[in-house]
Write a protein that holds these residues in place. Structure first.
Motif, PDB file in Angstrom:
ATOM      1  N   LYS A  87       0.832  -1.204   0.000  1.00 32.30           N
ATOM      2  CA  LYS A  87       0.000   0.000   0.000  1.00 32.30           C
ATOM      3  C   LYS A  87       0.869   1.258   0.000  1.00 32.30           C
ATOM      4  O   LYS A  87       0.581   2.232  -0.703  1.00 32.30           O
ATOM      5  CB  LYS A  87      -0.899   0.010   1.233  1.00 32.30           C
ATOM      6  N   GLN A  89       2.176   2.288  -3.295  1.00 34.85           N
ATOM      7  CA  GLN A  89       1.183   2.949  -4.139  1.00 34.85           C
ATOM      8  C   GLN A  89       0.941   4.394  -3.719  1.00 34.85           C
ATOM      9  O   GLN A  89       0.619   5.244  -4.555  1.00 34.85           O
ATOM     10  CB  GLN A  89      -0.136   2.165  -4.083  1.00 34.85           C
ATOM     11  N   ASP A 120       5.649   8.090  -3.844  1.00 30.53           N
ATOM     12  CA  ASP A 120       6.626   7.943  -4.927  1.00 30.53           C
ATOM     13  C   ASP A 120       8.014   8.121  -4.335  1.00 30.53           C
ATOM     14  O   ASP A 120       8.382   9.221  -3.901  1.00 30.53           O
ATOM     15  CB  ASP A 120       6.360   8.996  -6.007  1.00 30.53           C
ATOM     16  N   ALA A 175      -6.807   4.833   2.207  1.00 31.16           N
ATOM     17  CA  ALA A 175      -6.213   3.631   1.602  1.00 31.16           C
ATOM     18  C   ALA A 175      -6.306   2.433   2.527  1.00 31.16           C
ATOM     19  O   ALA A 175      -6.444   1.281   2.073  1.00 31.16           O
ATOM     20  CB  ALA A 175      -4.765   3.904   1.225  1.00 31.16           C
TER      21      ALA A 175
END
Length: 432
Positions: free
Chosen positions: A357, A360, A363, A429
């Motif tokens: 997770k 994602q 970056d 998330a």
């Protein structure tokens, strides 16, 4: 289950920290003129001497001597008695151009694909035992020497203080478990030991000798109450510490600390990496921070890992989190990303699933880290004292020298990696 854990800190006048601050002040002045400057600056300081070496690539010109002398004076080394003084110390400079081979690995036509400046692994850590998500042992150790320095610079109390000092804090913890018997962190129970060593004059302004008993009394009557007032996290523990007959307060254990700073011990950039990070909790990849521009992932990726770990704990993913990220020189994408919640995860996910997770959400290419955390700003001298993490994110105005030696100011944002600017996205998330 009770156990003891210890962390230490050092003041801005400690010789290694003097070196760190000079290196980062030089870096800041280069970045203030050229945000794309590449800098790897190392400083050594000893009796009456400073040696500055390294590799740089910068479009502006920087007066190294002026910056070094100002940094030393700001710390407080302004008296000949210290045997290391801002205006009289010798300064030898041996900076040269950065290796073309290294630059070839870092620079890219597409800035987003900028390669890592070196190989290595970097760690970030966070825990919910304090409001700033830092280990209490280190947070208190930092606060003690920071407050002692403020008292010294105010010049109204403890006027015998000199710039060099160290602290060490041992706290008794109790492991905490949830209803299912699962570990969910640790709880500070009491302060077991505080060690404080502070450099001092031989006599007071009244001509009285400075004794260990005098310093210890001032620590009890002046320093500790001020620390307790400054931060409510410590107040009850410090009050209980002073009343605890089994607690230990060790002040200048050797009995005398007149000779200190770079005269007493040679300082070198990058020798206080555990003080700079988490005080022995979590882990450390081994790379130092100070004097390095953000293209060096030793620095930028370590800040990003702290940013991620803090978000995970603040969002309620786990009570305690360690994040590791690793790189190969010249390659933008990380080689690996690892998350360890020490069994304290609150969400019904494995650590590997949490790491997926994270990959994602954040970056971790060097250029993206530099962009998201605004790391081309001249923001690094402040990191070189009292820790690179757990600090306050704020906007300040700083002063620099231009290529002609003139003063100019810049507004910058400090400690961007301490922001919780993606907290909503992280909670979403993880369904929190």
């Amino acid at each position: 289950m009770h156990y003891l854990f210890t962390s230490e800190s050092v003041s801005e006048g400690h010789p290694d920290k003097v070196s760190d601050q000079i290196s980062d002040a030089i870096l800041d002045n280069m970045l203030a003129q050229d945000p794309q400057a590449h800098v790897a600056c190392e400083t050594l300081c000893t009796t009456g001497q400073v040696v500055i070496a390294g590799e740089v690539s910068c479009k502006g010109w920087v007066d190294i001597q002026k910056i070094a002398r100002k940094t030393i004076a700001d710390i407080g080394y302004t008296k000949a008695d210290y045997k290391f003084e801002a205006e009289s110390c010798g300064i030898l400079t041996a900076l040269h151009a950065q290796s073309a081979d290294i630059d070839m690995g870092v620079s890219r036509a597409n800035a987003e694909e900028q390669g890592a400046g070196d190989q290595g692994m970097m760690f970030g850590y966070a825990t919910d035992e304090t409001d700033n998500y830092m280990p209490l042992t280190l947070d208190l150790a930092h606060t003690l020497v920071y407050t002692l320095a403020r008292i010294r610079k105010e010049g109204k109390q403890m006027t015998y203080l000199r710039p060099d000092s160290k602290s060490q804090v041992t706290i008794e913890y109790d492991a905490v478990y949830d209803r299912d018997g699962k570990p969910c962190g640790q709880r500070p129970v009491r302060i077991d030991t505080i060690v404080l060593s502070t450099q001092h004059d031989e006599v007071t302004g009244e001509g009285l000798p400075v004794t260990g008993e005098m310093i210890k009394k001032d620590i009890i009557d002046i320093l500790l109450p001020r620390v307790a007032t400054r931060d409510s996290r410590y107040s009850h523990l410090l009050h209980e510490f002073l009343a605890d007959k089994n607690a230990k307060l060790l002040v200048n254990p050797t009995g005398n600390f007149v000779i200190g700073g770079p005269h007493g011990d040679t300082g070198l950039t990058g020798r206080k990496i555990i003080v700079d990070t988490y005080g022995g909790r979590g882990a450390h990849g081994g790379g130092a921070f100070s004097g390095k521009d953000p293209s060096k992932v030793d620095r930028s990726a370590a800040y990003a890992a702290r940013w991620i770990a803090k978000h995970l704990v603040a969002a309620g993913v786990a009570h305690e989190v360690l994040v590791q990220v690793s790189y190969a020189i010249g390659v933008a994408e990380p080689v690996s990303l690892y998350v360890n919640t020490y069994g304290t995860a609150i969400v019904p996910m494995s650590d590997a699933e949490i790491a997926a997770k994270v990959a994602q959400l954040f970056d971790l290419r060097p250029a993206a880290i530099i962009r998201d955390l605004k790391l081309t700003q001249p923001i690094y001298e402040e990191t070189a004292k009292y820790g690179h993490v757990g600090r306050t994110n704020e906007v300040v105005t700083k002063t620099f020298f231009d290529s002609d030696g003139n003063i100019f100011t810049r507004e910058v944002e400090l400690f961007t990696w301490e922001k919780l600017d993606r907290l909503a996205a992280v909670k979403a998330a993880f369904g929190l």
